[in-house]
Design a protein around this motif. Structure first.
Motif, PDB file in Angstrom:
ATOM      1  N   TYR A  86     -22.038 140.038  44.241  1.00 24.81           N
ATOM      2  CA  TYR A  86     -23.076 140.569  43.351  1.00 24.81           C
ATOM      3  C   TYR A  86     -23.299 139.658  42.145  1.00 24.81           C
ATOM      4  O   TYR A  86     -24.440 139.456  41.694  1.00 24.81           O
ATOM      5  N   ARG A  87     -22.205 139.083  41.611  1.00 29.32           N
ATOM      6  CA  ARG A  87     -22.329 138.281  40.397  1.00 29.32           C
ATOM      7  C   ARG A  87     -22.621 136.805  40.684  1.00 29.32           C
ATOM      8  O   ARG A  87     -22.703 136.000  39.758  1.00 29.32           O
ATOM      9  N   VAL A  88     -22.768 136.453  41.973  1.00 28.55           N
ATOM     10  CA  VAL A  88     -23.091 135.071  42.313  1.00 28.55           C
ATOM     11  C   VAL A  88     -24.589 134.821  42.092  1.00 28.55           C
ATOM     12  O   VAL A  88     -25.433 135.533  42.638  1.00 28.55           O
ATOM     13  N   GLN A  89     -24.917 133.837  41.275  1.00 27.66           N
ATOM     14  CA  GLN A  89     -26.316 133.521  40.988  1.00 27.66           C
ATOM     15  C   GLN A  89     -26.864 132.412  41.866  1.00 27.66           C
ATOM     16  O   GLN A  89     -28.070 132.336  42.114  1.00 27.66           O
ATOM     17  N   PRO A  91     -25.821 129.986  45.492  1.00 30.35           N
ATOM     18  CA  PRO A  91     -24.867 129.782  46.588  1.00 30.35           C
ATOM     19  C   PRO A  91     -23.877 128.657  46.340  1.00 30.35           C
ATOM     20  O   PRO A  91     -22.758 128.664  46.865  1.00 30.35           O
ATOM     21  N   GLY A  92     -24.259 127.688  45.504  1.00 33.89           N
ATOM     22  CA  GLY A  92     -23.355 126.587  45.199  1.00 33.89           C
ATOM     23  C   GLY A  92     -22.083 127.027  44.503  1.00 33.89           C
ATOM     24  O   GLY A  92     -21.063 126.318  44.542  1.00 33.89           O
ATOM     25  N   GLU A  93     -22.139 128.195  43.857  1.00 36.23           N
ATOM     26  CA  GLU A  93     -20.942 128.698  43.185  1.00 36.23           C
ATOM     27  C   GLU A  93     -19.807 128.973  44.169  1.00 36.23           C
ATOM     28  O   GLU A  93     -18.626 128.979  43.790  1.00 36.23           O
ATOM     29  N   LEU A  94     -20.147 129.224  45.436  1.00 41.11           N
ATOM     30  CA  LEU A  94     -19.117 129.521  46.435  1.00 41.11           C
ATOM     31  C   LEU A  94     -18.188 128.341  46.658  1.00 41.11           C
ATOM     32  O   LEU A  94     -16.999 128.520  46.960  1.00 41.11           O
ATOM     33  N   VAL A  95     -18.716 127.129  46.497  1.00 39.76           N
ATOM     34  CA  VAL A  95     -17.873 125.941  46.660  1.00 39.76           C
ATOM     35  C   VAL A  95     -16.800 125.918  45.577  1.00 39.76           C
ATOM     36  O   VAL A  95     -15.621 125.638  45.838  1.00 39.76           O
ATOM     37  N   GLU A  96     -17.191 126.226  44.330  1.00 42.25           N
ATOM     38  CA  GLU A  96     -16.239 126.242  43.226  1.00 42.25           C
ATOM     39  C   GLU A  96     -15.183 127.325  43.420  1.00 42.25           C
ATOM     40  O   GLU A  96     -14.040 127.201  42.964  1.00 42.25           O
ATOM     41  N   LEU A  97     -15.558 128.393  44.110  1.00 44.90           N
ATOM     42  CA  LEU A  97     -14.611 129.484  44.356  1.00 44.90           C
ATOM     43  C   LEU A  97     -13.594 129.152  45.449  1.00 44.90           C
ATOM     44  O   LEU A  97     -12.641 129.902  45.658  1.00 44.90           O
ATOM     45  N   GLY A  98     -13.812 128.049  46.160  1.00 48.67           N
ATOM     46  CA  GLY A  98     -12.948 127.732  47.295  1.00 48.67           C
ATOM     47  C   GLY A  98     -13.252 128.598  48.501  1.00 48.67           C
ATOM     48  O   GLY A  98     -12.366 128.926  49.299  1.00 48.67           O
ATOM     49  N   TRP A  99     -14.542 128.946  48.623  1.00 44.75           N
ATOM     50  CA  TRP A  99     -14.966 129.881  49.666  1.00 44.75           C
ATOM     51  C   TRP A  99     -14.618 129.379  51.055  1.00 44.75           C
ATOM     52  O   TRP A  99     -14.044 130.102  51.867  1.00 44.75           O
ATOM     53  N   HIS A 100     -14.959 128.144  51.349  1.00 47.39           N
ATOM     54  CA  HIS A 100     -14.784 127.620  52.706  1.00 47.39           C
ATOM     55  C   HIS A 100     -13.304 127.519  53.066  1.00 47.39           C
ATOM     56  O   HIS A 100     -12.917 127.816  54.203  1.00 47.39           O
ATOM     57  N   ALA A 116     -25.391 134.651  49.202  1.00 44.02           N
ATOM     58  CA  ALA A 116     -24.722 133.450  49.721  1.00 44.02           C
ATOM     59  C   ALA A 116     -25.694 132.437  50.289  1.00 44.02           C
ATOM     60  O   ALA A 116     -25.296 131.326  50.650  1.00 44.02           O
ATOM     61  N   GLY A 117     -26.971 132.802  50.399  1.00 42.86           N
ATOM     62  CA  GLY A 117     -27.939 131.874  50.962  1.00 42.86           C
ATOM     63  C   GLY A 117     -27.591 131.486  52.377  1.00 42.86           C
ATOM     64  O   GLY A 117     -27.326 132.340  53.220  1.00 42.86           O
ATOM     65  N   GLY A 118     -27.541 130.187  52.654  1.00 42.23           N
ATOM     66  CA  GLY A 118     -27.232 129.714  54.002  1.00 42.23           C
ATOM     67  C   GLY A 118     -25.767 129.383  54.208  1.00 42.23           C
ATOM     68  O   GLY A 118     -25.414 128.699  55.172  1.00 42.23           O
ATOM     69  N   GLU A 119     -24.904 129.863  53.308  1.00 43.66           N
ATOM     70  CA  GLU A 119     -23.491 129.527  53.392  1.00 43.66           C
ATOM     71  C   GLU A 119     -22.725 130.362  54.422  1.00 43.66           C
ATOM     72  O   GLU A 119     -21.590 130.042  54.757  1.00 43.66           O
ATOM     73  N   LEU A 120     -23.322 131.444  54.916  1.00 44.42           N
ATOM     74  CA  LEU A 120     -22.628 132.330  55.840  1.00 44.42           C
ATOM     75  C   LEU A 120     -22.992 131.995  57.289  1.00 44.42           C
ATOM     76  O   LEU A 120     -24.093 131.524  57.578  1.00 44.42           O
ATOM     77  N   ALA A 121     -22.072 132.260  58.189  1.00 41.38           N
ATOM     78  CA  ALA A 121     -22.277 131.964  59.610  1.00 41.38           C
ATOM     79  C   ALA A 121     -23.394 132.837  60.190  1.00 41.38           C
ATOM     80  O   ALA A 121     -23.606 133.977  59.751  1.00 41.38           O
ATOM     81  N   ALA A 122     -24.058 132.303  61.208  1.00 40.72           N
ATOM     82  CA  ALA A 122     -25.131 133.068  61.856  1.00 40.72           C
ATOM     83  C   ALA A 122     -24.562 134.175  62.730  1.00 40.72           C
ATOM     84  O   ALA A 122     -25.195 135.225  62.906  1.00 40.72           O
ATOM     85  N   ASP A 123     -23.378 133.951  63.286  1.00 40.36           N
ATOM     86  CA  ASP A 123     -22.722 134.989  64.089  1.00 40.36           C
ATOM     87  C   ASP A 123     -22.078 135.997  63.140  1.00 40.36           C
ATOM     88  O   ASP A 123     -21.135 135.659  62.412  1.00 40.36           O
ATOM     89  N   ARG A 124     -22.602 137.209  63.149  1.00 36.41           N
ATOM     90  CA  ARG A 124     -22.067 138.182  62.183  1.00 36.41           C
ATOM     91  C   ARG A 124     -22.330 139.602  62.678  1.00 36.41           C
ATOM     92  O   ARG A 124     -23.150 139.836  63.574  1.00 36.41           O
ATOM     93  N   LEU A 125     -21.636 140.505  62.029  1.00 33.58           N
ATOM     94  CA  LEU A 125     -21.826 141.930  62.266  1.00 33.58           C
ATOM     95  C   LEU A 125     -22.342 142.533  60.963  1.00 33.58           C
ATOM     96  O   LEU A 125     -21.695 142.397  59.920  1.00 33.58           O
TER      97      LEU A 125
END
Length: 507
Positions: A86-89, A91-100, A116-125
């Protein structure tokens, strides 16, 4: 690929927790679940229940990641990442978080996934939860959709729910039972009144790579690739008055079935085999083998033809010893010449057993798959499990599976008692039963089965990371040595003496 939306009415919080348990059954490492819906519609309840089920910890603390953005859980099965974006403004912030790094190899649960923009996988539930004031304060509606590979997983779990509904066990509590060496899984179902049943989870498995004559290993040795053979053989055994589990409902397409719970009382105790129970199990085999059994069994609107345990299947199984035990345990490899010599020796030894009248080989007729039902009469005291790989083959195969049990030591005197009791029971029905010929067949099938199991236990260790099965290797090697003393196996014994003498040394 996007599958249809699965809509579920959730009458109360317990129903939301039950849904989480159902989803937990088919998600794992590398999967992505996105969560959305109305504020206060039960996302926290759903996530908490899902985490506790997957961690097998009903008291697991599950703090909200609203401020930390990510909460990581290290479970015995795989890590789980719960993220609230919710507080992510950006998607690039995810890299700083160590998301991957955090999400690699983990099950990932994401709220506000659109951030997350395009940072999430296409295969999802996608799991969306909604409230409806007109249906009451506790009512929720879930809408679940699968995308990409998750669409097929969702279809399978819908099959499970359909089976549970038809069987009348939809609201039962589910607990995963300890697995075995197979790809199947089992859940214990328990109603509030204490009644229990078993959910068998056996989805169709894809065929493996071709290893010989354009066929995969499972095709060559006739392993069941779906739940149909289990359902057909189960009905066949029950029609003979034997104690296979009743099937309350089954879905042949998705591979789920709700089964009668035959309990947990086995045929062994802390001291090993219980002789009277093993003798009764041998009597069950004598009963089966004394009858003209069907070669085709009803299966819905069609029939299931039992495969023949043919020469190619039996020889292919013996090759597991050379493929897995020889290089990985004994440190040996063999050129094509010695391998061909052993194959030819097996083909010659197996000719006589295969010339006999064929019967049902349940194929894994040993202590892990036999239960004791004290309250039932006669042969029905022996509960039968794990027979989906049943084939038409030599009668000696299942008796040697029992009397040379791979999981527990069977004393020589008990083995002789089992053989004698079986032979007398066969003689009473057919005076022409030839004990000498059967003894030869017993030795050959015993050596064949021991060779296969030695290879399988080595494969479970090296390929499947299940080293616990290695503890049984010395026992099975002893069985192999015992069988190789029979004259019918002289050529095979000579091969081992010349090529793997260490296998002939009593461990």
């Amino acid at each position: 690929m996007t599958g249809p939306v699965w809509r579920i009415d959730l009458e109360d919080e317990a129903a939301t927790r039950a849904l989480a348990a159902e989803v937990a059954e088919f998600v794992g490492a590398g999967d992505l679940i996105t969560l959305s819906g109305d504020l206060g519609a039960g996302k926290t309840t759903f996530v908490r229940a899902l985490l506790r089920f997957l961690a097998n910890d009903p008291e697991l603390e599950t703090p909200s990641p609203t401020f930390t953005l990510m909460q990581v859980y290290e479970t015995a099965r795989f890590p789980i990442v719960h993220a609230d974006l919710y507080r992510v403004q950006d998607p690039g912030e995810l890299v700083e978080l160590g998301w991957h790094e955090a999400s690699e190899g983990a099950l990932v649960l994401v709220e506000w996934a659109e951030r997350a923009g395009g940072e999430l996988a296409a295969d999802r539930l996608d799991v969306a939860l909604f409230s409806d004031a007109h249906r009451g304060p506790n009512y929720r509606r879930a809408e679940i959709s699968g995308h990409g590979a998750m669409a097929q997983k969702l279809l399978q779990t819908r099959g499970a729910q359909s089976v549970l509904e038809r069987a009348g066990w939809r609201r039962a509590q589910r607990t995963r039972l300890q697995g075995d060496a197979s790809t199947r899984a089992y859940d214990l179902l328990r109603r509030d009144n204490g009644e229990t049943a078993i959910l068998m989870i056996s989805p169709p498995r894809p065929d493996g790579p071709a290893i010989k004559n354009g066929k995969s290993y499972s095709a060559l040795v006739h392993l069941a690739e779906n739940i149909g053979p289990f359902v057909a053989v189960d009905a066949g055994l029950r029609s003979l008055g034997l104690s296979a589990p009743a099937i309350y409902a089954a879905d042949l397409e998705t591979g789920f079935a709700v089964l009668e719970n035959l309990g947990t009382e086995g045929v062994v105790d802390a001291d090993g085999p219980i002789p009277e129970r093993y003798l009764e199990a041998a009597a069950v085999l004598a009963f089966l083998h004394s009858r003209d059994l069907l070669h085709e069994l009803p299966l819905g609107e069609r029939h299931y033809a039992l495969p023949s345990y043919d020469l190619d299947a039996l020889v292919t199984e013996t090759e597991l010893l050379l493929e897995w035990y020889a290089p990985h345990i004994a440190g040996l490899t063999f050129a094509s010449g010695p391998r061909a010599q052993l194959e030819n020796a097996w083909r010659a030894a197996l000719a006589a057993p295969l010339a006999e009248k064929k019967t049902w080989c349940l194929r894994d007729y040993h202590s892990p798959n036999l239960l004791w039902l004290e309250d039932r009469p006669g042969l029905r005291r022996v509960g039968l499990l794990d027979f989906q790989d049943c084939v038409l083959g030599p009668a000696a195969y299942d008796l040697v599976s029992l009397a040379q049990d791979a999981r527990v030591d069977v004393a020589d005197d008990l083995e002789l008692k089992l053989l004698s009791a079986y032979a007398l029971a066969r003689k009473r029905v057919a005076a022409e039963f030839d004990m000498a010929a059967f003894a030869a067949s017993y030795a050959v099938m015993g050596a064949q089965r021991a060779s296969k199991i030695i290879g399988i236990f080595a494969r479970l260790d090296r390929r499947d990371n299940k080293p616990a099965y290695l503890q049984h290797l010395p026992r099975v090697v002893r069985y192999l040595n015992k069988n190789l003393r029979h004259p019918a196996l002289a050529e095979i014994k000579l091969w081992f003496e010349q090529n793997m003498p260490q296998l002939l040394s009593e461990p």
